[in-house]
Design an enzyme around this catalytic site. Structure first.
Site, PDB file in Angstrom:
ATOM      1  N   ILE A  12       7.439   4.119  11.119  1.00 54.28           N
ATOM      2  CA  ILE A  12       6.970   3.437  12.333  1.00 54.28           C
ATOM      3  C   ILE A  12       7.682   2.086  12.469  1.00 54.28           C
ATOM      4  CG2 ILE A  12       4.918   2.718  13.640  1.00 54.28           C
ATOM      5  CD1 ILE A  12       3.282   4.651  11.864  1.00 54.28           C
ATOM      6  N   ASP A  31      12.275  -5.586   3.721  1.00 59.97           N
ATOM      7  CA  ASP A  31      11.808  -4.306   3.163  1.00 59.97           C
ATOM      8  C   ASP A  31      12.316  -4.180   1.734  1.00 59.97           C
ATOM      9  OD1 ASP A  31      10.994  -1.359   4.816  1.00 59.97           O
ATOM     10  OD2 ASP A  31      11.523  -1.327   2.686  1.00 59.97           O
ATOM     11  N   PHE A  73       4.272  -3.640   8.341  1.00 59.95           N
ATOM     12  CA  PHE A  73       4.217  -2.191   8.116  1.00 59.95           C
ATOM     13  C   PHE A  73       4.345  -1.850   6.627  1.00 59.95           C
ATOM     14  CE2 PHE A  73       6.394  -2.510  12.312  1.00 59.95           C
ATOM     15  CZ  PHE A  73       5.629  -1.642  13.072  1.00 59.95           C
ATOM     16  N   PHE A  76       1.563   1.088   1.337  1.00 57.67           N
ATOM     17  CA  PHE A  76       1.573   2.479   0.876  1.00 57.67           C
ATOM     18  C   PHE A  76       0.616   3.284   1.766  1.00 57.67           C
ATOM     19  CE2 PHE A  76       2.610   0.552  -3.499  1.00 57.67           C
ATOM     20  CZ  PHE A  76       3.973   0.711  -3.290  1.00 57.67           C
ATOM     21  N   THR A 117      -5.367   1.561  10.438  1.00 57.51           N
ATOM     22  CA  THR A 117      -5.475   3.022  10.460  1.00 57.51           C
ATOM     23  C   THR A 117      -6.869   3.490  10.854  1.00 57.51           C
ATOM     24  OG1 THR A 117      -5.494   4.979   9.013  1.00 57.51           O
ATOM     25  CG2 THR A 117      -5.904   2.894   7.957  1.00 57.51           C
ATOM     26  N   TYR A 141      -7.091   4.053   0.228  1.00 53.24           N
ATOM     27  CA  TYR A 141      -6.107   3.728   1.266  1.00 53.24           C
ATOM     28  C   TYR A 141      -6.803   3.062   2.454  1.00 53.24           C
ATOM     29  CZ  TYR A 141      -3.239   4.439   5.376  1.00 53.24           C
ATOM     30  OH  TYR A 141      -2.574   4.235   6.560  1.00 53.24           O
ATOM     31  N   HIS A 187       2.557  14.861   5.837  1.00 53.99           N
ATOM     32  CA  HIS A 187       2.018  14.941   7.198  1.00 53.99           C
ATOM     33  C   HIS A 187       2.285  16.302   7.836  1.00 53.99           C
ATOM     34  CE1 HIS A 187       2.350  10.445   6.781  1.00 53.99           C
ATOM     35  NE2 HIS A 187       1.069  10.674   6.978  1.00 53.99           N
ATOM     36  N   ARG A 219      -6.981  16.424  15.272  1.00 55.73           N
ATOM     37  CA  ARG A 219      -6.432  15.065  15.164  1.00 55.73           C
ATOM     38  C   ARG A 219      -5.852  14.641  16.503  1.00 55.73           C
ATOM     39  NH1 ARG A 219      -9.001  15.353  11.386  1.00 55.73           N
ATOM     40  NH2 ARG A 219      -8.528  14.985   9.185  1.00 55.73           N
ATOM     41  N   GLY A 278     -11.666  15.194   1.542  1.00 57.06           N
ATOM     42  CA  GLY A 278     -11.618  13.924   2.274  1.00 57.06           C
ATOM     43  C   GLY A 278     -11.169  14.026   3.719  1.00 57.06           C
TER      44      GLY A 278
END
Ligand code: UFG
Length: 323
Positions: A12, A31, A73, A76, A117, A141, A187, A219, A278
């Site tokens: 992203i 980064d 961004f 993890f 998120t 997370y 993903h 989703r 989860g």
């Protein structure tokens, strides 16, 4: 605007960097290249290789570049890994991120925009989800992201650092030059495409007994360029707070597989497997607040167009960034 993008070599982050450069902004990507790719850093951006665990590295980068805004961004992102290694997630996503917040406050940055998120909500009771839904994460997370949102609120109250937390639902799609290349990939859409390409023998559907019309999880897949647009709007906005970003439409796992089959014209084996621990049955965003407060106008509301953009990128970069 001068904008420092921490994590600009990731999925992203690289798409947002490209979006901002196209609109004339000056970008410095910071980064560590732990999960990001050097090749994903837009050549028009300045690049500083550094890790947020090193306060002087991020502080010097901000001091030298003097950005008005910072986008964060550099976190993890694997839910499953966070259930095995919680310390890795709290250390990087909270403690190291605090070095970024501190460096922003010390160097006069006006605003920080944070990649948060939908995982901050855990198992929501009310869907579509508004920002007023209780935040009860069900994995480290999501908890680490929520903790850093709270850190930012205190930096705002005490140091006057403006912040916007953008709670993404399921980021998907690609620009013509930047796309999704995670190792390992977890993903759904890229995994289904790997099955279509014959790079994996099949796609497994995790659970077929959810309380949804076809029994598979639903989703809200949001195009990465629509996410990018929200970051710029958030930087231009003077207020602080959290916003959900999604299309407001839900797609089941089975329907995504059918969409990939139709977009690619390829068939591949599908296996019906056990639930993945989860996973909430339905995650759909109510993004009214982002639209009314930030003026967000998502451009991609068609799942076919989102999947097509991802497929085009994969055909141009069949082996990802290869660095
Ligand atoms: N799925 C499969 N098979 C696979 C991979 C995924 O059936 O091989 C299913 C999952 O069980 C889930 C759906 O496809 O129902 C989407 O899964 P993803 O892993 O693509 O995405 P998630 O919804 O789990 O996670 C996303 C983000 C996270 C964020 C979360 C919010 O990737 O960062 O949404 O809950 F935390």
């Amino acid at each position: 605007m001068k904008i420092l993008v921490a994590g600009g070599a990731g999925y992203i982050g690289s798409c947002t960097t490209e979006y901002l450069l196209e609109r004339g902004h000056e970008i410095c990507v910071f980064d560590a290249l732990l999960n990001g790719h050097r090749q994903a850093v837009d050549p028009r951006a300045k690049f500083v290789k550094g890790n947020l665990e090193d306060y002087s590295a991020i502080s010097n980068a901000i001091h030298d570049f003097q950005p008005e805004g910072v986008i964060h961004f550099a976190a993890f992102i694997e839910v499953g890994e966070s259930m095995k290694l919680p310390g890795k997630y709290f250390r990087n996503n909270v403690a190291n991120a605090m070095n970024l917040a501190e460096a922003c406050a010390q160097n006069g940055v006006r605003k920080i925009v944070f990649s948060s998120t939908a995982a901050t909500y855990g198992m929501p009771k009310n869907v579509p989800i508004k920002e007023t839904e209780p935040t009860i994460p069900i994995n480290p997370y999501g908890e680490s992201k929520l903790m850093f949102e709270k850190v930012l609120r205190w930096y705002h109250d005490i140091h006057g650092l403006q912040y916007t937390a953008l709670r993404y639902f399921n980021a998907a799609g690609a620009t013509p030059v930047h796309g999704e290349d995670h190792h390992p990939e977890t993903h759904l859409i890229p995994l289904v495409m790997q099955a279509a390409e014959g790079k994996r023998p099949k796609i497994s559907v995790f659970g077929t007994d959810y309380d949804t019309p076809d029994g598979t999880c639903i989703r809200d897949y949001i195009h990465v360029l629509d996410l990018a647009q929200a970051h710029l709007l958030a930087l231009e906005n003077q207020d602080s707070g959290a916003f959900n970003l999604g299309t407001g439409q839900g797609h089941s796992v089975k329907s995504i597989i059918d969409t990939v089959k139709s977009v690619t014209g390829l068939d591949f084996p599908v296996e019906y497997a056990e639930r993945r621990p989860g996973d909430p049955a339905r995650l759909i965003a109510d993004s009214t607040a982002a639209k009314t407060v930030l003026g967000w106008k998502p451009q991609y509301d068609d799942i076919n167009a989102i999947v097509e953009s991802a497929w085009k990128w994969r055909r141009l970069y069949p082996n990802g960034y290869e660095d």
